[in-house]
Design a protein around this motif. Structure first.
Motif, PDB file in Angstrom:
ATOM      1  N   VAL A   1      44.191  -1.808 -84.078  1.00  0.00           N
ATOM      2  CA  VAL A   1      42.929  -1.913 -83.402  1.00  0.00           C
ATOM      3  C   VAL A   1      42.310  -3.309 -84.039  1.00  0.00           C
ATOM      4  O   VAL A   1      42.604  -3.686 -85.072  1.00  0.00           O
ATOM      5  CB  VAL A   1      41.812  -0.828 -83.800  1.00  0.00           C
ATOM      6  N   GLU A   2      41.747  -4.168 -82.992  1.00  0.00           N
ATOM      7  CA  GLU A   2      41.112  -5.308 -83.556  1.00  0.00           C
ATOM      8  C   GLU A   2      40.037  -4.920 -84.520  1.00  0.00           C
ATOM      9  O   GLU A   2      39.085  -4.236 -84.309  1.00  0.00           O
ATOM     10  CB  GLU A   2      40.627  -6.028 -82.357  1.00  0.00           C
ATOM     11  N   GLN A   3      40.186  -5.757 -85.529  1.00  0.00           N
ATOM     12  CA  GLN A   3      39.045  -5.669 -86.687  1.00  0.00           C
ATOM     13  C   GLN A   3      37.894  -6.818 -86.410  1.00  0.00           C
ATOM     14  O   GLN A   3      37.814  -7.841 -87.001  1.00  0.00           O
ATOM     15  CB  GLN A   3      39.516  -5.684 -87.907  1.00  0.00           C
ATOM     16  N   GLY A   4      37.312  -6.760 -85.336  1.00  0.00           N
ATOM     17  CA  GLY A   4      36.379  -7.759 -84.858  1.00  0.00           C
ATOM     18  C   GLY A   4      35.948  -7.631 -83.178  1.00  0.00           C
ATOM     19  O   GLY A   4      36.676  -6.757 -82.609  1.00  0.00           O
ATOM     20  N   ARG A   5      35.421  -8.743 -82.651  1.00  0.00           N
ATOM     21  CA  ARG A   5      34.981  -8.388 -81.144  1.00  0.00           C
ATOM     22  C   ARG A   5      35.589  -9.633 -80.120  1.00  0.00           C
ATOM     23  O   ARG A   5      35.051  -9.654 -79.176  1.00  0.00           O
ATOM     24  CB  ARG A   5      33.589  -8.446 -81.041  1.00  0.00           C
ATOM     25  N   ALA A   6      36.469 -10.306 -80.962  1.00  0.00           N
ATOM     26  CA  ALA A   6      36.976 -11.175 -79.777  1.00  0.00           C
ATOM     27  C   ALA A   6      37.589 -10.792 -78.327  1.00  0.00           C
ATOM     28  O   ALA A   6      37.022 -11.472 -77.313  1.00  0.00           O
ATOM     29  CB  ALA A   6      38.293 -11.953 -80.679  1.00  0.00           C
ATOM     30  N   LEU A   7      38.303  -9.841 -78.561  1.00  0.00           N
ATOM     31  CA  LEU A   7      38.702  -9.016 -77.090  1.00  0.00           C
ATOM     32  C   LEU A   7      37.374  -8.650 -76.402  1.00  0.00           C
ATOM     33  O   LEU A   7      37.544  -8.806 -75.117  1.00  0.00           O
ATOM     34  CB  LEU A   7      39.572  -7.930 -77.384  1.00  0.00           C
ATOM     35  N   ASP A   8      36.385  -8.008 -77.024  1.00  0.00           N
ATOM     36  CA  ASP A   8      35.381  -7.625 -76.510  1.00  0.00           C
ATOM     37  C   ASP A   8      34.675  -8.839 -75.651  1.00  0.00           C
ATOM     38  O   ASP A   8      34.072  -8.363 -74.607  1.00  0.00           O
ATOM     39  CB  ASP A   8      34.475  -6.801 -77.141  1.00  0.00           C
ATOM     40  N   LEU A   9      34.431  -9.831 -76.310  1.00  0.00           N
ATOM     41  CA  LEU A   9      33.759 -10.882 -75.873  1.00  0.00           C
ATOM     42  C   LEU A   9      34.347 -11.472 -74.713  1.00  0.00           C
ATOM     43  O   LEU A   9      33.689 -12.073 -73.684  1.00  0.00           O
ATOM     44  CB  LEU A   9      33.627 -11.995 -76.838  1.00  0.00           C
TER      45      LEU A   9
ATOM     46  N   GLY B   1      33.495  -4.241 -82.824  1.00  0.00           N
ATOM     47  CA  GLY B   1      33.911  -5.067 -83.788  1.00  0.00           C
ATOM     48  C   GLY B   1      33.820  -4.132 -84.983  1.00  0.00           C
ATOM     49  O   GLY B   1      34.411  -4.798 -86.326  1.00  0.00           O
ATOM     50  N   VAL B   2      33.522  -3.025 -85.234  1.00  0.00           N
ATOM     51  CA  VAL B   2      33.169  -2.463 -86.350  1.00  0.00           C
ATOM     52  C   VAL B   2      34.577  -1.783 -86.929  1.00  0.00           C
ATOM     53  O   VAL B   2      35.243  -1.213 -86.232  1.00  0.00           O
ATOM     54  CB  VAL B   2      32.123  -1.129 -86.339  1.00  0.00           C
ATOM     55  N   SER B   3      34.885  -2.122 -88.205  1.00  0.00           N
ATOM     56  CA  SER B   3      36.018  -1.453 -88.773  1.00  0.00           C
ATOM     57  C   SER B   3      35.923  -1.093 -90.260  1.00  0.00           C
ATOM     58  O   SER B   3      34.787  -1.462 -90.900  1.00  0.00           O
ATOM     59  CB  SER B   3      37.245  -2.447 -88.676  1.00  0.00           C
ATOM     60  N   HIS B   4      36.668  -0.328 -90.791  1.00  0.00           N
ATOM     61  CA  HIS B   4      36.615   0.109 -92.182  1.00  0.00           C
ATOM     62  C   HIS B   4      35.466   0.939 -92.254  1.00  0.00           C
ATOM     63  O   HIS B   4      34.508   0.893 -93.228  1.00  0.00           O
ATOM     64  CB  HIS B   4      36.829  -1.074 -93.422  1.00  0.00           C
ATOM     65  N   SER B   5      34.967   1.772 -91.291  1.00  0.00           N
ATOM     66  CA  SER B   5      33.742   2.433 -91.210  1.00  0.00           C
ATOM     67  C   SER B   5      34.110   3.671 -90.540  1.00  0.00           C
ATOM     68  O   SER B   5      34.824   3.694 -89.338  1.00  0.00           O
ATOM     69  CB  SER B   5      32.647   1.709 -90.796  1.00  0.00           C
TER      70      SER B   5
ATOM     71  N   GLU C   1      39.588   5.140 -74.838  1.00  0.00           N
ATOM     72  CA  GLU C   1      40.716   5.984 -74.512  1.00  0.00           C
ATOM     73  C   GLU C   1      41.595   5.045 -73.729  1.00  0.00           C
ATOM     74  O   GLU C   1      42.736   4.931 -73.773  1.00  0.00           O
ATOM     75  CB  GLU C   1      40.645   7.233 -73.915  1.00  0.00           C
ATOM     76  N   ASP C   2      40.887   4.396 -72.584  1.00  0.00           N
ATOM     77  CA  ASP C   2      41.624   3.757 -71.822  1.00  0.00           C
ATOM     78  C   ASP C   2      42.198   2.408 -72.291  1.00  0.00           C
ATOM     79  O   ASP C   2      43.186   1.975 -71.798  1.00  0.00           O
ATOM     80  CB  ASP C   2      40.638   3.380 -70.575  1.00  0.00           C
ATOM     81  N   ASP C   3      41.380   2.034 -73.235  1.00  0.00           N
ATOM     82  CA  ASP C   3      42.086   0.619 -73.971  1.00  0.00           C
ATOM     83  C   ASP C   3      43.092   1.353 -74.745  1.00  0.00           C
ATOM     84  O   ASP C   3      44.191   0.323 -75.079  1.00  0.00           O
ATOM     85  CB  ASP C   3      40.908  -0.069 -74.891  1.00  0.00           C
ATOM     86  N   CYS C   4      43.001   2.013 -75.412  1.00  0.00           N
ATOM     87  CA  CYS C   4      44.113   2.595 -76.382  1.00  0.00           C
ATOM     88  C   CYS C   4      45.558   2.840 -75.593  1.00  0.00           C
ATOM     89  O   CYS C   4      46.617   2.482 -75.911  1.00  0.00           O
ATOM     90  CB  CYS C   4      43.732   3.864 -77.107  1.00  0.00           C
ATOM     91  N   VAL C   5      45.046   3.592 -74.048  1.00  0.00           N
ATOM     92  CA  VAL C   5      46.390   3.561 -73.379  1.00  0.00           C
ATOM     93  C   VAL C   5      46.926   2.379 -72.739  1.00  0.00           C
ATOM     94  O   VAL C   5      48.102   1.989 -72.843  1.00  0.00           O
ATOM     95  CB  VAL C   5      45.840   4.472 -72.170  1.00  0.00           C
TER      96      VAL C   5
END
Length: 405
Positions: A182-190, A374-378, A385-389
């Motif tokens: 999982v990305e640990q940040g928001r680059a892909l979301d942006l 972008g939240v991680s370690h939390s 789910e569709d992104d995980c797929v």
């Protein structure tokens, strides 16, 4: 698979996960991994360093394609960091079997032990040992907060601590390692992309700052008579933020211990751990030097003795360009997998991974799945789910391209 993992090591109060190396939760995660391997008819191996390998095909044949990640967590961590890569690896194998893919190379799914370093303070212990980046002597000196050494913890969990060490023969059988995370940040979301390919891991390290003062009564000691190490520590925390901001880097004091740790006592010792990361080595050196310089100035002003110890360090990791470019081609090609025409941005990351540790020994690469916050370690860590797929499909296409030629 998510349902079976969901309750393991989850803390009822925080909702986060406490899956620390060589504990009961870790044992349960390992049992889950074993069950997944057995259900798919894979050959399970536990290597000398406690890492689990589930093999399809003959490991001795060489040029194997390996995928996977880790199942342990930071204190009160999220559900996706690590486990998403392991679950997606099993799911990608299922997808390939559904396509009737014909494997021409051995394939393995791996669960690396103690990636987060939450218990013994050093990240990626399992992969570091395997790659020879952590010596047996160094590993045997690792101790948790309760004074339990790594060998004692391993032995209590049923693993032989005397067997640990570099494993070049195993690494020599691997032609490529691809880790999904999982990305640990928001680059892909942006950018609006579901999956990305890693270009590099920033150099990063951990430093321990020991501020030693003088314990005294909090109610009777005049302010001018105090040698309070907490003041120097607090000023250093602010300096870390300032230095990082000036350099475009990151720096965090996220762990602290205090002695004697009494509400009505001036501390004698404040020990804080700094985590700092930057896009290049020169910038990181500048940031850490600036923080230490400020800390010494503050300590001198308050009559405090300061020791700074670098506990771990990982230089910049440039993932192998040939493998990275091949993965981008496989995901963007028009005449193949289900990820055809997928836009795959290439992005760097400030987070360390087992793939980074192994990059000095074998070709490695990473796929990232979009993290909408972008939240991680939390406990709030999340991926749709569709992104995980989409991540599973992309990983399956990559594995098919690498292992089914």
């Amino acid at each position: 698979m998510w349902g079976e993992l969901e309750s393991i090591g989850r803390h009822a109060g925080s909702g986060g996960y406490r899956r620390f190396a060589w504990t009961g939760a870790d044992t349960d995660c390992r049992a889950w991994f074993r069950a997944q391997a057995e259900a798919r008819g894979l050959t399970l191996e536990l290597d000398r360093n406690g890492n689990q390998w589930a093999w399809l095909g003959d490991p001795a044949a060489g040029d194997a394609v390996v995928t996977g990640s880790h199942l342990d967590s930071v204190p009160d961590g999220g559900a996706f960091d690590g486990p998403l890569g392991v679950v997606s690896s099993f799911a990608a194998l299922d997808e390939l079997r559904g396509r009737n893919a014909r494997f021409t190379k051995p394939l393995a799914i791996v669960n690396f032990g103690d990636e987060e370093g939450a218990r013994f303070g050093l990240a990626c212990v399992g992969s570091r040992l395997t790659a020879g980046e952590l010596t047996v002597e160094q590993a045997h000196r690792l101790t948790d907060a309760d004074g339990i050494t790594l060998p004692q913890a391993m032995e209590a969990a049923g693993h032989d601590p005397d067997a640990i060490g570099a494993d070049p023969e195993r690494l020599g059988r691997i032609g490529a390692f691809v880790e999904l995370h999982v990305e640990q940040g928001r680059a892909l979301d942006l950018t609006g992309d579901r999956v990305g390919v890693a270009s590099a891991i920033w150099p990063h390290g951990r430093w321990r700052f020991d501020f030693r003062g003088e314990a005294n009564h909090a109610g009777t000691t005049r302010l001018m008579d105090r040698r309070d190490p907490m003041l120097s520590y607090a000023e250093t925390v602010l300096a870390a933020r300032r230095e990082a901001q000036l350099a475009g880097a990151v720096a965090t004091f996220g762990k602290i211990s205090v002695e004697p740790n009494g509400v009505n006592a001036i501390p004698s010792l404040v020990r804080g751990w700094l985590d700092s990361r930057a896009a290049d080595q020169a910038t990181l050196d500048t940031v850490v030097h600036g923080i230490e310089k400020a800390a010494r100035e503050y300590a001198d002003a308050h009559g405090i003795h300061l020791d700074v110890v670098r506990e771990s360090f990982t230089p910049v990791v440039e993932f192998e360009h040939a493998l990275r470019d091949e993965i981008a081609r496989l995901l963007g090609k028009e005449d193949g997998g289900k990820s055809a025409h997928l836009n795959v941005p290439v992005l760097g990351t400030g987070a360390g991974h087992d793939a980074g540790i192994l990059s000095g020994s074998i070709p490695t690469a990473m796929l990232f799945v979009r993290n909408p916050t972008g939240v991680s370690h939390s406990p709030a860590e999340y991926a749709a789910e569709d992104d995980c797929v989409a991540g599973v499909t992309a990983l399956a296409d990559v594995l098919e391209g690498l292992a089914c030629k």
